[in-house]
Design an enzyme around this catalytic site. Structure first.
Site, PDB file in Angstrom:
ATOM      1  N   GLY B 219      39.524  39.228  32.745  1.00 34.38           N
ATOM      2  CA  GLY B 219      40.199  39.493  34.024  1.00 34.38           C
ATOM      3  C   GLY B 219      41.067  40.745  33.941  1.00 34.38           C
ATOM      4  CB  SER B 220      44.087  41.636  35.818  1.00 32.19           C
ATOM      5  OG  SER B 220      43.442  41.346  37.041  1.00 32.19           O
ATOM      6  CB  THR B 221      44.313  40.881  30.064  1.00 32.20           C
ATOM      7  OG1 THR B 221      43.001  40.364  29.878  1.00 32.20           O
ATOM      8  CG2 THR B 221      45.248  39.747  30.456  1.00 32.20           C
ATOM      9  CE  LYS B 223      42.974  44.864  37.646  1.00 31.89           C
ATOM     10  NZ  LYS B 223      43.771  44.007  38.540  1.00 31.89           N
TER      11      LYS B 223
END
Lengths: 448, 487
Positions: B219-221, B223
């Site tokens: 997920g957004s980790t 990013k």
């Protein structure tokens, strides 16, 4: 030419080596357990020394010109077996096996001496061929009787008489070799006459195939009723081999192998226990938790032993569980004494085979010739069957390892066979037919 | 007749030769493979007779020890006083099912065969004294491990924390766990029953080591890696995109939206603070094809981390797929076929914390012999030079902001600067389940601990995000380590 005395002296010194193996090995096994001299070592030393001396003196007196290697090889293999059996006493449920095996050796050597004493000329035995036939078939089929027979490990090949259990097929096969030798030496010319030809192969009259069919039927009966694949296969192989040796007609070999294949095919289709053996042979690891357990453990034992073995008492052959002291004794040997030990033992059997077949080619009469070859074939083929089985080269057929396995009936029959071979070799020795020792005996001897 | 007898004799000799060759093959050629076969218990049985070394935590708690059982056929019983707490680290020591985890990878040292042999050892062996195994000392403090386990509570997930400089693991939890005592018991039936029960529990899969062998969409980790990829390739943190609530990459009809349908944009720091999907999707789509893959690999993706127990590589989409801007856009926010182990994400945090260098993760701090003398001490090693110190420093600042003002507020501690990034990855066919993540390190100016928390099977909706589910767990572990290590 070697004198009888020289041969007996050779035998005596070889027996001393065998005694050292038995007692030294027993001591080593005890040392692996605790660093003390085992209590029974004096008793065992006295018993083995006495038994060896008795056997040797009997040969010296009753068959002085006999072969000098056969008795020491048999007793040396037995000594190695005794050492392994005493080692396999470590899981306590096997306690007392070594003592029992020693008692059976005393009985077997008594029978060995009795055979030498009572049978002065093996040719006299030819007369009783039909008695042997009857005795052989009865012994082979005895476990089928409802009251006597006992099923052990899924095969009905034992009978129980009071406190003793006994595997009669072991003695039965000796009786049948005697019968085949008598029957075939009488009929060999008749059986060898060919009346027709199929291609290059001469074919005798159809009625001569009767005995082959009879033997096939008996062996199938043993396999189906007693689930005793080993005895069944051994019995049929002995018959076909002896028939061919007697007649020299390839058609008997072809028919025999063909009938074996047909029988095996039908058996795998009809009988689950046969199919199971084949399946385990094909991929033992697929049945690692049940039917293939013992074969896989046996393979592990050999692999763990490697070239030199773990040393006596330092492996875990007990993981093979039941029948490690009988059918799987060679696996125990492979684990603890390694490929080196296995090679030594196989060499001893091969040497015994070479002496036996060599002796057969030097006999003056057909009965002795066939008897010597038949007995040698029996011991050799049985060894190949069980060693091939426990190494998964061929499907496992439960037969004992001659001389080494635990078991009275096995010891008894094998030492009777040795007694008969020694009697024959004494006759050959007296006729002056023995080849010089430098030549390979098997290659010597005149053709007929 | 003699011709046939000789033929039979020679045939038999040949058969003996065949039997002998087969025997040789078995005892020489196949020996190694069969002797070490999983089901061959012979070598294990021999080991049971040795005095196997213990496993201890850094604060001296016994995690695994062999208790002598002289009356049994097996001369010792392996016991695990902490039961399930360290099960995924120590593993088990089972006669029937073999060894796992540290019991497996340090078997040589534990049995005293693989380690350093001193003169005194040699003397002992010559005198026939029993061979004694070495003791493993972990870098984990029991209280930190316990805090991680308690914080995760009954949820499925994993916590991996390590010292970002030395690589020493500080917490390593995979839940649900199992009791290694059950698999190590002597009763074959008991072992089998435990094994069957653990394997049949398909709902909880307690034997699966989620921390280093489970892979999950990060997920957004992820990013953090997308931002690093841009910065490493000269695309500045000042790169701004207009605020929007959806982004549609070229050549596709897939539309990427922000969490909760919100609108966001601006520069990289503000985009990371609110975890702006549209920003990073567009950033990745407009970057050249190789950047994202190169930087992810620089952090260790697609390679098995050199941990001292079994671990797996984290995955990226195929290089060919990443040539498509649409797939790059999806990958940039940790979706599509990006999948990472909690260990790998902890290593990403450690890499940022440690000025761009990813350390080799190590569970074992030192090895002691039976007399307590240290025979081996592990030292700090660099696994990957992931990014430049400048890139690491810029991202650290952004992550401090995430913990202070953004989605990871729940990970922050009073009086100390925490750097963090959250993530919530949709899973399942319908996207009704999610994986909640937070990666973090602290203190930001002198990092002592880097951590990744992954919680599996979180529900849909705004209550079950990384920030709400995983960030509080991060805070509890940081707190526990802070009180032990005193930073």
């Amino acid at each position: 030419m070697i004198t009888g005395t020289a041969k007996r002296n050779t035998e005596a010194s070889l027996l001393v080596i065998s005694l050292v193996i038995a007692i030294g090995g027993y001591w080593l096994v005890a040392l692996a357990r605790s660093a003390t001299v085992p209590a029974g070592i004096g008793v065992y030393g006295a018993i083995y020394g006495g038994v060896y001396a008795a056997a040797h003196l009997a040969v010296r007196k009753l068959a002085p010109r006999a072969d000098s290697l056969m008795l020491p090889i048999g007793l040396m293999l037995n000594a190695i077996g005794f050492v392994l059996i005493s080692r396999l006493e470590i899981p306590t449920e096997n306690e007392g096996l070594a003592a029992a095996q020693t008692r059976w050796l005393v009985v077997a050597i008594a029978a060995f001496i009795a055979v030498l004493y009572f049978v002065k000329d093996v040719r006299a035995l030819a007369r009783y061929r039909y008695t042997f036939a009857f005795a052989g078939v009865v012994l082979l089929l005895l476990p089928m009787l409802p009251l006597l027979g006992r099923e052990i490990n899924g095969a009905r090949l034992w009978i129980r008489l009071g406190p003793l259990s006994f595997q009669p097929s072991e003695l039965g096969k000796i009786a049948l070799v005697l019968f085949f030798a008598g029957y075939l030496s009488e009929r060999r010319e008749l059986l060898a006459v060919t009346t027709r030809k199929i291609g290059p192969i001469g074919v005798p009259a159809l009625r001569h195939f009767g005995p082959v069919l009879g033997a096939w039927g008996v062996s199938l009966l043993v396999m189906v009723n007693q689930k005793d694949l080993g005895s069944s296969l051994l019995f049929f192989a002995i018959f076909v081999a002896m028939l061919w040796m007697a007649t020299g007609r390839p058609i008997y070999l072809i028919a025999g192998v063909g009938m074996f294949l047909v029988g095996a095919f039908i058996a795998t289709r009809l009988f689950s226990h046969v199919a199971a053996r084949i399946a385990v042979w094909h991929d033992p690891f697929a049945y690692i938790d049940d039917r293939g357990y013992q074969v896989v453990q046996s393979l592990f034992a050999f692999a763990t032993g490697g070239a030199w073995g773990t040393g006596l008492g330092l492996g875990r052959p007990d993981l093979i569980r039941f029948s490690v002291h009988t059918d799987f004794i060679f696996s125990a040997l492979g684990e603890e004494l390694g490929l080196v030990g296995g090679a030594a033992v196989l060499t001893a059997y091969a040497l015994l085979g070479a002496r036996g077949f060599g002796l057969a080619t030097r006999c003056r009469d057909d009965f002795s010739r066939l008897l010597a070859a038949g007995l040698t074939f029996t011991i050799g083929f049985q060894t190949i069957l069980i060693v091939g089985g426990v190494t998964n080269l061929i499907p496992l057929t439960g037969v004992t390892m001659p001389f080494m396995s635990y078991g009275g009936s096995s010891l008894l029959s094998n030492f009777i066979a040795i007694a008969l071979l020694i009697r024959i070799s004494d006759e050959v020795g007296r006729q002056g037919g023995e080849a010089p020792p430098t030549e390979m005996n098997m290659a010597a001897g005149g053709g007929r | 007749m003699n011709r046939q007898i000789r033929a039979v004799g020679y045939t038999m000799l040949v058969l003996f030769g065949v039997v002998f060759m087969n025997l040789s093959w078995l005892q020489l050629g196949r020996a190694e493979q069969l002797a070490n076969h999983r089901a061959n218990t012979r070598l294990l049985l021999k080991e049971y007779a040795l005095e196997r070394g213990a496993i201890r935590s850094v604060n001296g708690d016994t995690l695994a020890v062999s208790v002598p059982t002289p009356d049994s056929q097996l001369k010792s019983l392996r016991t695990y006083p902490t039961e399930g707490l360290f099960a995924h680290i120590t593993g088990y020591y089972s006669l029937r099912y073999g060894r796992e985890r540290l019991e497996r990878s340090y078997n040589g040292e534990l049995t005293g065969k693989g380690g350093v042999v001193t003169m005194q050892d040699l003397g002992d062996r010559l005198l026939g004294k029993g061979q004694k195994g070495d003791t493993l000392v972990l870098s984990i403090d029991t209280s930190v491990q316990q805090a991680a386990s308690s914080a995760l509570g009954g949820r499925k997930g994993a916590v991996v924390a390590l010292d970002p400089v030395s690589g020493q693991i500080l917490a390593f939890v995979s839940q649900p766990s199992f009791d290694p005592n059950q698999l190590s018991q002597h009763s074959p039936q008991g072992q089998q029953d435990a094994w069957v029960a653990l394997n049949q529990d398909e709902e909880n899969t307690p034997l699966v080591n989620r921390a280093s062998r489970g892979t999950y969409p990060p997920g957004s980790t992820f990013k953090v890696i997308t931002a690093a990829a841009a910065l490493e390739h000269g695309i500045g943190a000042d790169t701004s995109f207009p605020a929007t609530n959806e982004y549609q990459p070229a050549q596709t009809d897939r539309v990427i939206r922000n969490f909760g349908g919100s609108t966001c944009g601006g520069d990289m720091a503000s985009a990371l603070t609110v975890s702006c999907n549209t920003y990073f999707a567009r950033l990745a789509a407009e970057m050249p094809a190789g950047y994202l893959e190169e930087t992810a690999k620089a952090f260790g993706f697609t390679e098995t981390p050199p941990l001292d127990i079994s671990s797996v590589a984290s995955r990226l989409p195929d290089s060919d797929d990443l040539k498509s801007p649409a797939f790059r856009a999806l990958s940039s926010i940790g979706q599509y076929s990006v999948a990472a182990t909690p260990l790998q994400m902890a290593l990403v945090a450690a890499g940022i914390a440690n000025s761009g260098r990813v350390p080799v993760p190590k569970l074992v701090k030192q090895i002691e012999d039976a007399r307590g003398a240290v025979v081996k001490q592990t030292s700090a090693e660099t696994w990957k030079e992931a990014v430049s110190p400048e890139t690491a420093s810029i991202i650290k600042q952004m992550m401090i902001n995430v913990a202070a003002n953004g989605t990871a507020k729940a990970a922050s501690l009073p009086g100390v600067q925490v750097a963090a990034k959250t993530g919530t990855a949709q899973t399942g066919e319908t996207g009704d389940e999610s994986i909640a993540w937070t990666i973090a390190f602290a203190p930001a100016d002198n990092p002592r601990i880097a951590i990744a928390v992954m919680v599996e099977g979180a529900g849909p909706g705004s209550d079950e995000t990384g920030g709400r589910v995983a960030a509080p767990i991060v805070r509890q572990v940081l707190q526990a380590h802070r009180s032990v290590a005193g930073w």
